[in-house]
Design a protein around this motif. Structure first.
Motif, mmCIF file in Angstrom:
data_model
loop_
_atom_site.group_PDB
_atom_site.id
_atom_site.type_symbol
_atom_site.label_atom_id
_atom_site.label_comp_id
_atom_site.label_asym_id
_atom_site.label_seq_id
_atom_site.Cartn_x
_atom_site.Cartn_y
_atom_site.Cartn_z
ATOM 1 N N ASP A 1 -1.222 12.967 -0.091
ATOM 2 C CA ASP A 1 -2.260 12.574 1.011
ATOM 3 C C ASP A 1 -2.363 13.315 2.397
ATOM 4 O O ASP A 1 -2.994 13.044 3.387
ATOM 5 C CB ASP A 1 -2.137 11.162 1.348
ATOM 6 N N LEU B 1 -9.916 9.687 1.588
ATOM 7 C CA LEU B 1 -8.949 9.373 0.539
ATOM 8 C C LEU B 1 -10.090 9.462 -0.876
ATOM 9 O O LEU B 1 -9.686 10.013 -1.903
ATOM 10 C CB LEU B 1 -8.185 8.275 0.285
ATOM 11 N N TRP C 1 0.876 -1.121 0.144
ATOM 12 C CA TRP C 1 -0.005 -0.037 0.197
ATOM 13 C C TRP C 1 0.890 1.089 0.010
ATOM 14 O O TRP C 1 1.969 1.366 0.688
ATOM 15 C CB TRP C 1 -0.865 -0.269 1.373
ATOM 16 N N TYR C 2 0.608 2.174 -0.926
ATOM 17 C CA TYR C 2 1.293 3.345 -1.058
ATOM 18 C C TYR C 2 0.799 4.688 -0.443
ATOM 19 O O TYR C 2 -0.416 4.854 -0.581
ATOM 20 C CB TYR C 2 1.936 3.602 -2.325
ATOM 21 N N LEU C 3 1.645 5.479 0.430
ATOM 22 C CA LEU C 3 1.256 6.691 0.824
ATOM 23 C C LEU C 3 1.777 7.727 -0.178
ATOM 24 O O LEU C 3 3.080 7.726 -0.583
ATOM 25 C CB LEU C 3 1.570 6.871 2.139
ATOM 26 N N ILE D 1 -9.725 5.333 5.458
ATOM 27 C CA ILE D 1 -9.434 5.681 3.938
ATOM 28 C C ILE D 1 -10.680 6.468 3.391
ATOM 29 O O ILE D 1 -10.495 6.548 2.136
ATOM 30 C CB ILE D 1 -9.022 4.479 3.132
ATOM 31 N N TRP E 1 -3.607 2.463 7.343
ATOM 32 C CA TRP E 1 -4.461 1.864 6.392
ATOM 33 C C TRP E 1 -4.399 2.394 5.012
ATOM 34 O O TRP E 1 -4.102 3.632 4.871
ATOM 35 C CB TRP E 1 -6.005 2.011 6.712
ATOM 36 N N GLY E 2 -4.652 1.584 3.896
ATOM 37 C CA GLY E 2 -4.478 2.098 2.619
ATOM 38 C C GLY E 2 -5.214 1.082 1.958
ATOM 39 O O GLY E 2 -5.760 0.087 1.906
ATOM 40 N N SER F 1 3.607 2.369 2.694
ATOM 41 C CA SER F 1 3.152 2.533 3.790
ATOM 42 C C SER F 1 2.523 1.190 4.704
ATOM 43 O O SER F 1 2.611 1.263 5.836
ATOM 44 C CB SER F 1 1.790 3.567 4.048
ATOM 45 N N SER G 1 6.280 9.339 -3.044
ATOM 46 C CA SER G 1 5.442 8.171 -2.388
ATOM 47 C C SER G 1 6.074 7.258 -1.741
ATOM 48 O O SER G 1 7.409 7.101 -1.570
ATOM 49 C CB SER G 1 4.894 7.162 -3.520
ATOM 50 N N TRP H 1 -3.221 2.271 -4.854
ATOM 51 C CA TRP H 1 -3.590 3.626 -4.722
ATOM 52 C C TRP H 1 -2.501 4.544 -5.432
ATOM 53 O O TRP H 1 -3.159 5.565 -6.056
ATOM 54 C CB TRP H 1 -3.497 3.985 -3.333
#
Length: 574
Positions: A143, A246, A137-139, A243, A194-195, A172, A169, A199
């Protein structure tokens, strides 16, 4: 709102007022001045001091720029090495063979960052090293604020970055899934953010998005349609509130859940959280349902995924329906009858056969004498439900959570804890397996106002998608004189009136939130305790059993214990 409670002093300037917006449907809030944002429950908690939403989990999370906490994030170099390992390491041959069967191209796998690694999982009473797939999962920098994102980058272990502002990025969190054991999954690190898987592939200009139940479904949809697609972190089980913010920018959200009862129940539940007006549900035609359980299966069977998305429909909201509106659902129920019985209890096959499982929207009453084993049986029932993927919320007002969990660990391990702890990794392995179960616990203990319990239940259903709630017991919630003043203006009031009001509220909650509530009610004192309990033995007025869909009585006679089903509204069998 004219005044944002989270802003610094507005100094009476008109330009600083009317900056806080609250969504009509879901209650999500956002201030265009201080950038505070979150869910309706976050707003109530911050403004009204609702500190009683102490339900485990979650822990570290971010929910808007002003509520960011310092999370744990994975080793960035190691996380990115998993991608190279999948495609270049001979030891990843098992993962490569598995992925070939899924029909996902190498380009799409690389785009989504799928990798492979070896992780240790508890299997029985020991840990085993298993070949796993990794789903990152990427942040994104967008964000959160740049300062907060740069702070994360500076604390990470990027070895080739001289300027943190160059990083757009971060990984996460990583979802790890064992190849040979589908049920063995883990989120790394524990307590992280959480992700959404995929994404980072969503263009910043996109105003429509497809959300699928699983990772392979997301990649299949993108591969076949090039639609921006992500997958849920916990499948149909849970849509974390962290999430939802988002997804606020998307005008249309296509929910493509599995074409089975849990998937479709999840779709209806998540549509309410996301806003029903902008959600479209993707499902196959009734005649194709056997070959299209999910998006990946539909792709493998040569179906046109773009046509399926274009045929997506909003949630049916009309009060009056025609047969044509219900035809596909009726057809699916006829063709798949086993999917529409309730949640089965693996440890109680005969009981499941009688009641046809626990169904959402129903209320069960459970009674039995002191020390007969009500908590023990409910504990085992909750374990059966949790192991089947049902999010279970416990409200134990009589037994403290630590004692309850100790009992559950004993049942889950199927051996005395003293025996399990003799093995070096026995107890840690057991507790890690137990921690993977979707179990939640209210922090209340002892006498508690019914309305406080209902608020906590409401939050758990919204934030954690709790679908089965166990309340042990009703008598502990009927103890405050303030309830009488609230409902009868201080007029004559007794505990039976209070019970009736509480039962009415729980019945309404189960129906409106579409969850199953199991309510423990102690029996009245019988003159002859040797006589078996009956429906009239349930303490309170007749309303206690009239409102219930199921009534269970745990009997004890002649040194033997048995469970009796005294009422079964769904099937009639007792």
């Amino acid at each position: 709102m004219k005044h944002c409670p989270f802003c610094h002093d507005t100094k009476g300037k008109l330009d600083n007022l009317w900056k806080l917006y609250i969504g009509i449907e879901g209650g999500a809030f956002y201030c265009h001045r201080c950038e505070a944002q979150g869910s309706w429950y976050d707003f109530k908690r911050k403004v009204g001091g609702h500190d009683h939403y102490q339900i485990k989990p979650p822990t570290n999370s971010y929910n808007g720029k002003n509520s960011f906490t310092s999370p744990n994030i994975p080793d960035q170099v190691l996380a990115r090495s998993y991608i190279s390992r999948l495609f270049n390491s001979p030891s990843a041959s098992k993962a490569q063979d598995f992925l070939k069967k899924r029909g996902i191209s190498k380009e799409v796998l690389q785009s989504y960052g799928v990798g492979s690694s070896v992780y240790k999982f508890p299997v029985g009473s020991e840990y085993k090293s298993l070949e796993c797939l990794t789903f990152p999962w990427y942040l994104l920098r967008s964000d959160m604020s740049s300062d907060e994102f740069d702070g994360l980058v500076s604390r990470s272990n990027f070895s080739n970055v001289s300027n943190v502002a160059e990083v757009e990025s971060l990984v996460s969190r990583i979802k790890v899934r064992a190849i040979d054991y589908k049920s063995l999954q883990r989120l790394e690190p524990a307590g992280g953010l959480w992700g959404l898987f995929g994404w980072h592939t969503i263009p910043s200009s996109a105003n429509q998005i497809v959300i699928t139940e699983g990772e392979f479904d997301a990649m299949a949809v993108y591969q076949e349609t090039k639609y921006p697609t992500v997958s849920l972190p916990n499948g149909c089980r849970n849509l974390p509130v962290e999430i939802i913010s988002l997804l606020e920018r998307f005008e249309i959200i296509y929910l493509w859940m599995d074409n089975d009862q849990p998937g479709q129940e999840g779709a209806a539940k998540f549509a309410k959280k996301l806003g029903e007006r902008r959600v479209r549900i993707v499902r196959p035609r009734a005649e194709e349902s056997s070959k299209c359980k999910d998006a990946n299966e539909a792709m493998l069977n040569g179906k046109n995924l773009m046509e399926m998305i274009e045929a997506a429909q909003p949630i049916q909201r009309e009060d009056i329906l025609m047969f044509s509106d219900l035809k596909d659902k009726v057809m699916h129920e006829i063709q798949n009858p086993d999917e529409y019985v309730g949640k089965a209890l693996q440890s109680f096959p005969l009981l499941t056969k009688i009641i046809k499982g626990f169904r959402p929207g129903e209320l069960s009453v459970f009674t039995g004498g002191t020390g007969v084993g009500k908590t023990t049986m409910l504990s085992q029932m909750s374990l059966d439900l949790a192991k089947a993927g049902t999010n279970v919320l416990w409200g134990s007002f009589e037994v403290q959570n630590t004692r309850l969990i100790k009992k559950m660990l004993h049942q889950f391990g199927r051996k005395p804890l003293t025996e399990i702890s003799k093995k070096q990794q026995g107890l840690p392995a057991l507790m890690e397996r137990f921690s993977q179960l979707p179990l939640l616990f209210m922090s209340f203990h002892g006498g508690t106002e019914v309305d406080l319990v209902l608020e906590a239940m409401d939050y758990a259903v919204y934030a954690n998608d709790a679908s089965h709630i166990i309340l042990d017991n009703l008598q502990f919630m009927i103890s405050s004189s303030s309830t009488s003043n609230k409902y009868l203006g201080g007029l004559a009031w007794n505990k039976f009136d209070a019970q009736d009001v509480a039962m009415e509220k729980f019945r309404k909650f189960a129906t409106e939130r579409n969850v199953h509530i199991t309510l423990v009610i102690h029996p009245r004192k019988e003159q002859d305790e040797r006589m078996p309990l009956t429906m009239t033995s349930v303490f309170g007025s007749a309303k206690m059993t009239q409102e219930a869909d199921l009534v269970f009585i745990l009997q004890r006679a002649g040194g033997k214990k048995s469970i009796e089903v005294k009422k079964n509204r769904y099937d009639g069998t007792v």
